[in-house]
Enzyme design. Structure first.
Site, PDB file in Angstrom:
ATOM      1  N   TYR A  53     -52.795  45.598  -1.033  1.00 23.82           N
ATOM      2  CA  TYR A  53     -52.593  44.430  -0.220  1.00 23.82           C
ATOM      3  C   TYR A  53     -53.759  42.969  -0.821  1.00 23.82           C
ATOM      4  CZ  TYR A  53     -51.492  48.632   2.415  1.00 23.82           C
ATOM      5  OH  TYR A  53     -50.521  49.573   3.490  1.00 23.82           O
ATOM      6  N   PRO A 212     -47.384  52.310  14.317  1.00 22.89           N
ATOM      7  CA  PRO A 212     -47.177  52.948  15.421  1.00 22.89           C
ATOM      8  C   PRO A 212     -47.225  52.443  16.343  1.00 22.89           C
ATOM      9  CG  PRO A 212     -49.213  52.358  14.960  1.00 22.89           C
ATOM     10  CD  PRO A 212     -48.354  52.291  13.402  1.00 22.89           C
TER      11      PRO A 212
END
Length: 330
Positions: A53, A212
């Protein structure tokens, strides 16, 4: 804050997981530190990151931001269940990716340095490695555990068969094996229910859903567009999802409004209600977004609401009367 055990382990983790993928690319270091401090204030102790990341893939900037936050003291490291990952390329060399013992060792030590810590709570395989035998992988991981550098191991983006392979190989070595699987899972992307969730439940592996809200599509995108606000996700995957599921998304936002809740919080609450889910990964870009996410912990979806959500976004199981994998049996 609500807590649960991570899979069959004795480790207690918060039911919301702080995702850090935005730290660096979307969120400044100062704001990232503020978000992590706010997370601790709310009782969120489970932080997820990865060695790739950053502003550029593989540059490790996000881990460095977290490391500098740990270095400010105040028991920040001790209060954090820290999860990072290994697999994706960290360079252009032939041994700078995947799960060979060599890459695991080099990538792990580099993560420790960036994170300014001497151990990782949960070390996750970012993807399945189809070319490295499990004997090699578990041997490399067992060395890290024997050295006290890693406490638990997890997977990400594994199929149910991969979980079974990993656990049986670990069992043959009398090793604890996986305690978690990080999988793409949300109301609109329910493929994990076919094999991943059943396998994870059978082996005592806690499921940590990523994405999500399906790239923000389940976060009230139509309402935001109607209000004229800028929305970062109306392109690529999100645009395609809107084009194919607009009617269902409209109904979902109306159902959320009828409940008096924000669609994003309903989407998180639905995941929290699923058997085997440890907690979804939230990726706030601001402290305000983080604060709002906690509402999901207070929402209890009744059977009627859950049934309506199933109608809007059906499970891919071939026989709705039974959960997978029993849905295939007769």
């Amino acid at each position: 804050m609500q807590y649960t055990h991570l899979g069959r382990s004795g480790l207690s983790v918060s039911r919301l997981v702080l995702g850090t993928m935005n730290f660096g690319p979307q969120t400044s270091e100062e704001d990232s530190h503020a978000i992590m401090d706010r997370a601790h204030a709310h009782g969120i102790n489970f932080f997820d990151t990865a060695n790739v990341y950053g502003i550029q893939p593989g540059d490790g900037v996000t881990e460095e931001i977290i490391g500098r936050w740990f270095a400010t003291g105040g028991d920040r490291r001790e209060k954090t269940v820290l999860a990072t990952k290994v697999y994706l390329p960290t360079g252009n060399g032939p041994n700078e990716s995947a799960l060979s013992a060599l890459h695991i060792r080099r990538a792990f030590e580099a993560s420790l340095k960036r994170l300014q810590t001497d151990y990782i709570d949960l070390y996750q395989m970012h993807h399945i490695d189809r070319n490295t035998p499990w004997e090699e992988i578990w041997e490399a991981f067992s060395v890290l555990r024997q050295q006290g550098k890693v406490l638990y191991f997890g997977s990400s983006n594994f199929a149910g068969w991969h979980i079974a392979q990993a656990q049986e190989a670990a069992r043959s070595r009398h090793f604890l094996g996986l305690v978690s699987e990080q999988s793409r899972y949300n109301l609109m992307t329910r493929w994990a229910e076919l094999e991943v969730l059943p396998a994870a439940r059978a082996y005592g592996v806690g499921v940590i859903p990523w994405g999500p809200l399906n790239g923000g599509v389940l976060g009230g995108v139509l309402r935001k567009l109607k209000e004229g606000g800028a929305y970062r996700g109306v392109s690529g995957h999100a645009a395609a999802a809107l084009a194919h599921h607009r009617e269902a998304i409209e109904a979902y936002e109306k159902l959320s409004a009828d409940l008096g809740e924000d669609p994003a919080h309903v989407g998180l609450a639905w995941l929290l209600a699923q058997d085997g889910v440890t907690g979804p990964i939230i990726g706030p870009r601001t402290t305000e977004q983080l604060d709002g996410s906690l509402r999901a912990l207070q929402i209890t979806l009744d059977d009627d609401t859950l049934a309506k959500l199933d109608q809007l976004f059906p499970s891919p199981a071939p026989n709705g009367a039974k959960p997978a994998p029993e849905a295939y049996a007769w």
